[in-house]
Design an enzyme around this catalytic site. Structure first.
Site, PDB file in Angstrom:
ATOM      1  N   MET A 315     -64.380 -29.041 -22.807  1.00  0.00           N
ATOM      2  CA  MET A 315     -62.974 -28.768 -23.091  1.00  0.00           C
ATOM      3  C   MET A 315     -62.256 -28.287 -21.828  1.00  0.00           C
ATOM      4  O   MET A 315     -61.101 -28.665 -21.568  1.00  0.00           O
ATOM      5  CB  MET A 315     -62.839 -27.711 -24.187  1.00  0.00           C
ATOM      6  CG  MET A 315     -61.399 -27.458 -24.624  1.00  0.00           C
ATOM      7  SD  MET A 315     -61.243 -26.156 -25.882  1.00  0.00           S
ATOM      8  CE  MET A 315     -61.950 -26.977 -27.314  1.00  0.00           C
ATOM      9  N   TRP A 318     -61.714 -31.218 -19.595  1.00  0.00           N
ATOM     10  CA  TRP A 318     -60.645 -32.070 -20.137  1.00  0.00           C
ATOM     11  C   TRP A 318     -59.262 -31.571 -19.723  1.00  0.00           C
ATOM     12  O   TRP A 318     -58.340 -32.362 -19.514  1.00  0.00           O
ATOM     13  CB  TRP A 318     -60.730 -32.121 -21.666  1.00  0.00           C
ATOM     14  CG  TRP A 318     -59.531 -32.755 -22.275  1.00  0.00           C
ATOM     15  CD1 TRP A 318     -59.210 -34.083 -22.278  1.00  0.00           C
ATOM     16  CD2 TRP A 318     -58.447 -32.096 -22.926  1.00  0.00           C
ATOM     17  NE1 TRP A 318     -57.999 -34.283 -22.903  1.00  0.00           N
ATOM     18  CE2 TRP A 318     -57.517 -33.089 -23.314  1.00  0.00           C
ATOM     19  CE3 TRP A 318     -58.176 -30.764 -23.237  1.00  0.00           C
ATOM     20  CZ2 TRP A 318     -56.338 -32.779 -23.978  1.00  0.00           C
ATOM     21  CZ3 TRP A 318     -57.007 -30.462 -23.905  1.00  0.00           C
ATOM     22  CH2 TRP A 318     -56.112 -31.462 -24.262  1.00  0.00           C
ATOM     23  N   HIS A 319     -59.098 -30.265 -19.562  1.00  0.00           N
ATOM     24  CA  HIS A 319     -57.784 -29.706 -19.212  1.00  0.00           C
ATOM     25  C   HIS A 319     -57.411 -29.952 -17.749  1.00  0.00           C
ATOM     26  O   HIS A 319     -56.258 -29.735 -17.373  1.00  0.00           O
ATOM     27  CB  HIS A 319     -57.761 -28.198 -19.481  1.00  0.00           C
ATOM     28  CG  HIS A 319     -57.472 -27.841 -20.903  1.00  0.00           C
ATOM     29  ND1 HIS A 319     -58.462 -27.517 -21.807  1.00  0.00           N
ATOM     30  CD2 HIS A 319     -56.307 -27.764 -21.579  1.00  0.00           C
ATOM     31  CE1 HIS A 319     -57.912 -27.247 -22.979  1.00  0.00           C
ATOM     32  NE2 HIS A 319     -56.619 -27.399 -22.872  1.00  0.00           N
ATOM     33  N   ILE A 320     -58.389 -30.369 -16.939  1.00  0.00           N
ATOM     34  CA  ILE A 320     -58.130 -30.541 -15.510  1.00  0.00           C
ATOM     35  C   ILE A 320     -56.968 -31.491 -15.255  1.00  0.00           C
ATOM     36  O   ILE A 320     -56.894 -32.583 -15.823  1.00  0.00           O
ATOM     37  CB  ILE A 320     -59.393 -31.061 -14.785  1.00  0.00           C
ATOM     38  CG1 ILE A 320     -60.468 -29.967 -14.757  1.00  0.00           C
ATOM     39  CG2 ILE A 320     -59.070 -31.512 -13.370  1.00  0.00           C
ATOM     40  CD1 ILE A 320     -61.793 -30.435 -14.191  1.00  0.00           C
TER      41      ILE A 320
END
Length: 392
Positions: A315, A318-320
């Protein structure tokens, strides 16, 4: 044009959905008209992003061919290796988009909303594997994946839930209630995003005091940013849900009073729920089931903790966005640690009863959880990239 970013966008949506609303009040759903309206709105959204529009079209074709191919192969031979290949190919465009900032040539695969449309498509591969989806037409596929209200940032719907709404339109009376709810949610979105979040940003986050390297300024920023993030994102989600209701679709909720959470598990059942439930169902639970079935590790708690680590680590990745990497990975690991430590605490408390269950401890648990969550958002914001802020 940015979805829900201006009143002009809302005016276009209102005009295009007038026939949809009139039909809904008569107990009908104009699926073909809504499909045309979706194409028009997507054309407007991507009008200044032609390369992204092409990437989106290529993505839809890619995912549909992949899903149709996997459906055919599954009927012949349900091999696990085929499933893994299908999953890998499904998330490949998102992986390429995430590494595009480091390899400029890969920017061609990026488009607005790639994460959330990928989650919708990949979820379908999982449910084909589970035998829950037997057939998919191209119209039904793109109707679901390109559902315009949630195109850019979710919430993440599930294909079978979406199809139930499509195949059983609300009656005239039911639609009147949905219309009322939808309009209320849209006005709630205006209150949250364009008033409360705006005021927090202007009068707390953008003041000179916040830029000072002091403990007080960092603390102020932490709480202000936490509330800003909630009202901004919850406001956006309210817009999505409101417009979806106008179209006769009950898009799932994304927030449920997250700052009243009693613990970190409760928080992730309230915050960005469609995303957290997606990760829970398709990463955490799948890993736990696989590791338990294959007896990779005997201790079920160890399996659960490794699953939690993978869940939040992925998660975080994924935010990168762009060159911002470490803060999101640390954010994911921070929540993994909180999740695991709370589970240990909860199990020990069941044995020794050192944390009683009463009104006082309930309130205290909310206060403690709130502060841990806000510190997580401080990490997420990147405001701590310069660690000297803590020692100013």
């Amino acid at each position: 044009m940015t979805p829900y970013g201006s009143f002009y966008f809302f005016a276009i949506v209102a005009i295009l959905l007038l026939p949809t609303i009139v039909a809904g009040l008569k107990g009908k759903m104009l699926r073909k008209y809504n499909a045309v309206a979706t194409l028009i709105i997507l054309a407007i959204i991507f009008s200044d992003k032609p390369k992204q529009a092409i990437a989106l079209a290529a993505f839809v074709i890619w995912q549909y061919i992949l899903i149709r191919g996997y459906l055919t192969l599954r009927k012949r031979d349900n091999k696990t290796s085929t499933f893994y290949i299908a999953i890998t190919l499904s998330i490949l465009p998102l992986i390429l988009a995430k590494i595009a900032p480091f390899i400029p040539d890969l920017k061609l695969v990026f488009f607005l909303g790639i994460s959330f449309v990928t989650f919708r498509a990949t979820q379908m591969v999982f449910e084909i594997r589970d035998g829950l989806i037997k057939e998919v037409s191209f119209f039904k596929f793109w109707e679901f994946v390109l559902f315009f209200p949630a195109i850019s940032s979710g919430p993440i719907d599930r294909y079978r839930r979406f199809q139930k709404d499509i195949e059983k339109p609300p009656s005239a009376d039911e639609y009147k209630m949905m219309l009322h709810t939808g309009l209320n949610r849209i006005f709630q979105g205006f209150l949250y995003k364009f008033i409360i979040a705006y005021l927090i940003s202007k009068y707390l986050l953008d003041i000179p005091f916040i830029k000072q390297d002091t403990f007080a300024s960092v603390l102020t920023y932490m709480y202000a940013y936490s509330f800003y993030l909630f009202f901004d994102f919850a406001g956006y989600s309210a817009f999505v849900i409101g417009v979806s209701y106008l179209m006769g679709i009950k898009t799932p909720e994304n927030f449920n009073k997250p700052f009243l959470s009693r613990n970190i598990k409760d928080f992730w059942n309230r915050w960005h729920m469609s995303l957290s439930f997606w990760f829970r169902d398709f990463i955490y639970m799948r890993f736990v089931f696989f590791a338990t079935k294959k007896k990779i590790i005997k201790n079920r708690y160890t399996i659960s903790y490794i699953g939690a680590f993978l869940n939040f680590f992925i998660m975080g990745i994924w935010h990168i966005t762009g060159q911002h990497i470490y803060q999101y990975i640390v954010y994911g690991l921070y929540h993994a640690a909180l999740f695991i430590l709370f589970d240990i605490f909860e199990r020990q408390n069941k044995k020794h009863k050192f944390w009683p269950n009463n009104k006082l401890t309930h309130v205290l648990a909310i206060v403690i959880t709130f502060h841990f969550v806000c510190f997580g958002f401080l990490i997420f914001s990147g405001h701590l990239n310069n660690l000297n802020r803590f020692f100013g």
